[in-house]
Motif scaffolding. Structure first.
Motif: not given
Length: 716
Positions: A206, A241, A245
């Protein structure tokens, strides 16, 4: 500075030579770079070429309106000459030439623009005189060719070329050419709905706080992406993602990243979620997965807040009707559709059918595929933007237009960007007049803000960019012509097998998700649509990933010893190695080769991160002499074997203990006797010395006794 020049045809120049040609004015402008198409999910389209034969000389001819031309009207264009050499460039002439026969198809257009095809028959339409150009100098001028000199042109795409030749005198002879095109419309122009992927590749699984800080800074790549699409009709395809994050960092998330996310969700643009890490669903369908890979546990990444943060987007008409409530999961994007997939184009009809059920809870989805995936798209031909494959709905991105717009989006240089937009316009001519064309930009973590904005708006026709414009069209029945990428489908099977092993291995952790979630995300990043695009690159990345997984599986193990035991009751040292950054709990199992050896069959061990933990095994032998083997293994608390078995070879010599006591006892007696002997010898030596001095040892003793007696008497 810029000048405007009216260009005369060679036939008229003889009559009008006395009037002379307007000189191209010199002035510094933005640097010109040869446009380089960005790789898309299809065959890249070429851009107009600027091919110098003189090192450092670049020529560019860009017709106005992205090459669109109305027959009979004056042709206006921007002519740029750049001299990157360290020596000056002499005066010369730029010859303008036009083909009178339209290029037959997209392949012919591409071959002309990228310089791979020989020039067709071209007619001169005018010359432009240039003056001396200093080293590292640039000149730019607006040229106008009268409509009568261009001549009547039927609808089509026509080759246009500019050739520079230096004057016979002055500096060494130099030449360069620029290939471009004129596009004469055949009716209402097609309009383009452009899909823009928003992605960012991290160093790890991440994006870290440091990476987010850089990406969302005022000059950061993610900031440029939002700046480029703001105020445009772009459809956004967002990698969730990135959102995850930011949210999992909690209060540790950079303020710029939190603001970026809020701004993204406040944009009115239609958006849909890519698969996490932009993983390729085609590969997963090829592996036979009935549901796509997903990430649903973010506890290993939670920041100081302890729970994902979910910034509330600024209310807008779009988010109010589409988004509903604030997303409850870390990777959910407010207002994003979840019924659109955008995989790689190497696909079969069966895989299209499989992916059509990859929606939430097995719901229906629509896949965006490039036109080159279908028989109708052979030789780069245009394909209807909405289609059906065996009853499964698909959206078709025009491969040639997508590649050209991707090239434009990547360019910060105006001349290079203009060349890519002319290419896109030339390719659009082959779509049906007035149709809606879908274009998908290539995956790219960095783009030019100006280039992205231009690519999205150039052919939108001022219309909104909602996918409903395409989905509302009647579908055309399409036949898939591509084959599945077998290496990727096989890789998913192998990766899932490795992941299953890691899931069992992770039972040694207090929180198995620390390993399993990271492994899942790493798998999905390996399958990313925009990464490892060649078979060799993918094979290398797969090999590296599997080696890392195997290293993790081997990170916990036993380090035995091979001692010689001289007592029937001893402790045997064993070490448990833990190379993971997490504490682990394992069970050490021991099986002796001789039943007369008593040793604990199982010992629970808690090994600290990145350390070697000693374990003392109490052992009792009921045999005096033996050569035995201890077979040792580790298991998780649930019984999963961890690491390979190890053996320790022990030599037992229990009678050596008695022998040792006798030997040590004898040595003790000898030491005592030796001490007595030395004492006697010293006394004798002292007596002999007194005799040698004339003294009687017995008298000396009597006198001493007498003195003592006398003293006592006196005392009395």
């Amino acid at each position: 500075m810029t000048a405007t020049t009216t260009v005369r045809s060679p036939l008229r120049q003889r009559l009008r030579r006395a009037a002379g040609a307007l000189v191209v004015a010199l002035g510094l402008v933005l640097p010109l770079a040869a446009p380089t198409p960005v790789a898309a999910a299809s065959t890249p389209a070429p851009s107009p070429t600027q091919t110098p034969s003189h090192a450092g000389l670049l020529l560019s001819l860009l017709p106005d309106a992205n090459g669109a031309y109305v027959s009979g009207s004056p042709l206006t264009a921007t002519l740029t000459l750049r001299n990157d050499a360290t020596t000056g460039l002499g005066a010369g002439t730029v010859h303008l030439e036009l083909g009178r026969t339209a290029l037959a198809d997209r392949r012919a257009v591409g071959a002309w623009l990228d310089g791979s095809a020989d020039a067709p028959a071209l007619s001169p339409i005018g010359d432009v005189r240039t003056t001396v150009l200093d080293a590292e100098g640039t000149s730019r001028t607006q040229v106008v060719v009268p409509g009568a000199d261009v001549g009547a042109l039927n609808p089509g795409v026509y080759p246009l070329r500019a050739r520079f030749e230096a004057a016979a005198t002055g500096s060494p002879t130099s030449s360069a050419e620029s290939r471009t095109a004129l596009v004469v419309a055949q009716g209402a122009p097609a309009t383009v709905v452009t899909v823009v992927p928003i992605t960012a590749a991290p160093e790890g699984v991440l994006l870290s706080a440091t990476e987010l800080t850089a990406l969302t800074a005022p000059e950061g790549a993610l900031t440029a992406q939002l700046d480029g699409v703001a105020g445009t009709p772009a459809v956004l395809a967002v990698d969730p993602s990135i959102v995850a994050a930011i949210r999992v960092l909690g209060t540790a998330a950079p303020a710029t990243a939190v603001a970026w996310l809020a701004r993204l969700e406040a944009l009115p643009n239609e958006r849909f979620s890519l698969q996490f890490a932009d993983a390729d669903t085609t590969a997963q369908a090829a592996a036979g997965l009935t549901a796509p890979l997903a990430v649903d546990d973010f506890t290993p990444f939670l920041g100081p807040a302890g729970t994902p943060t979910t910034p509330t987007p600024t209310p807008t008409a779009t988010t109010a009707t589409t988004a509903g409530a604030v997303p409850s999961t870390a990777d959910a994007i407010a207002g994003a559709r979840t019924d659109i997939l955008w995989p790689r184009g190497e696909v079969t009809a069966d895989q299209v059918a499989t992916m059509s059920h990859y929606g939430p809870a097995g719901g229906g989805t629509v896949s965006i595929l490039p036109s080159t995936s279908f028989t109708a798209g052979a030789r780069g031909a245009a394909v209807a933007a909405r289609g059906s494959v065996g009853g499964s709905s698909v959206l078709v991105a025009d491969a040639a237009v997508s590649a050209a717009l991707s090239a434009a989006a990547a360019q910060s240089d105006a001349s290079a960007r203009g060349g890519a937009l002319i290419t896109a316009n030339a390719m659009l001519w082959f779509d049906a007049p007035g149709s809606t064309v879908l274009a998908g930009l290539a995956r790219a973590d960095t783009r030019s803000e100006e280039g992205l904005s231009s690519a999205v708006t150039a052919f939108s026709g001022g219309l909104d960019g909602r996918l409903d414009r395409v989905l509302s069209n009647p579908p055309a029945e399409l036949t898939v012509s591509t084959e599945s990428a077998e290496d990727r489908g096989a890789a998913v099977v192998t990766l899932n097998q490795d992941a299953d092993k890691l899931t069992q291995f992770a039972t040694i952790l207090e929180r198995p998700a620390d390993l399993t979630v990271r492994e899942r995300i790493s798998m999905m990043r390996l399958l990313g649509v925009g990464v490892h695009t060649t078979p060799d690159d993918f094979a290398s990345a797969l090999r590296t990933h599997r080696q890392a997984t195997q290293k993790t599986l081997n990170a916990v193990g036993i380090q035995p010893s091979n001692p010689i035991l001289i007592s029937p009751k001893v402790t045997v040292p064993v070490w448990v190695r833990n190379e993971l950054p997490y504490p682990v709990r394992v069970r050490l199992n021991v099986v002796p080769s001789d039943s007369r050896i008593d040793v604990p069959k199982a010992t629970d061990v808690e090994a600290q991160p990145s350390s070697t933990t000693p374990v003392r095994l109490p052992l009792e032998s009921h045999v005096a002499t033996a050569e035995i083997t201890l077979t040792m293994s580790l298991t998780s608390p649930t019984g999963v074997a961890i690491g390979p078995q190890q053996t320790a070879r022990l030599t037992i010599r229990a009678e050596w203990e008695t022998i040792g006591l006798v030997v040590f006892g004898a040595l003790g007696l000898l030491l005592i006797a030796g001490g007595i002997f030395r004492t006697i010898r010293r006394r004798r030596a002292a007596a002999e010395k007194h005799s040698a001095d004339g003294m009687d040892p017995s008298e000396d003793d009597v006198a001493t006794d007498g003195d003592v007696a006398t003293g006592e008497e006196k005392h009395e």
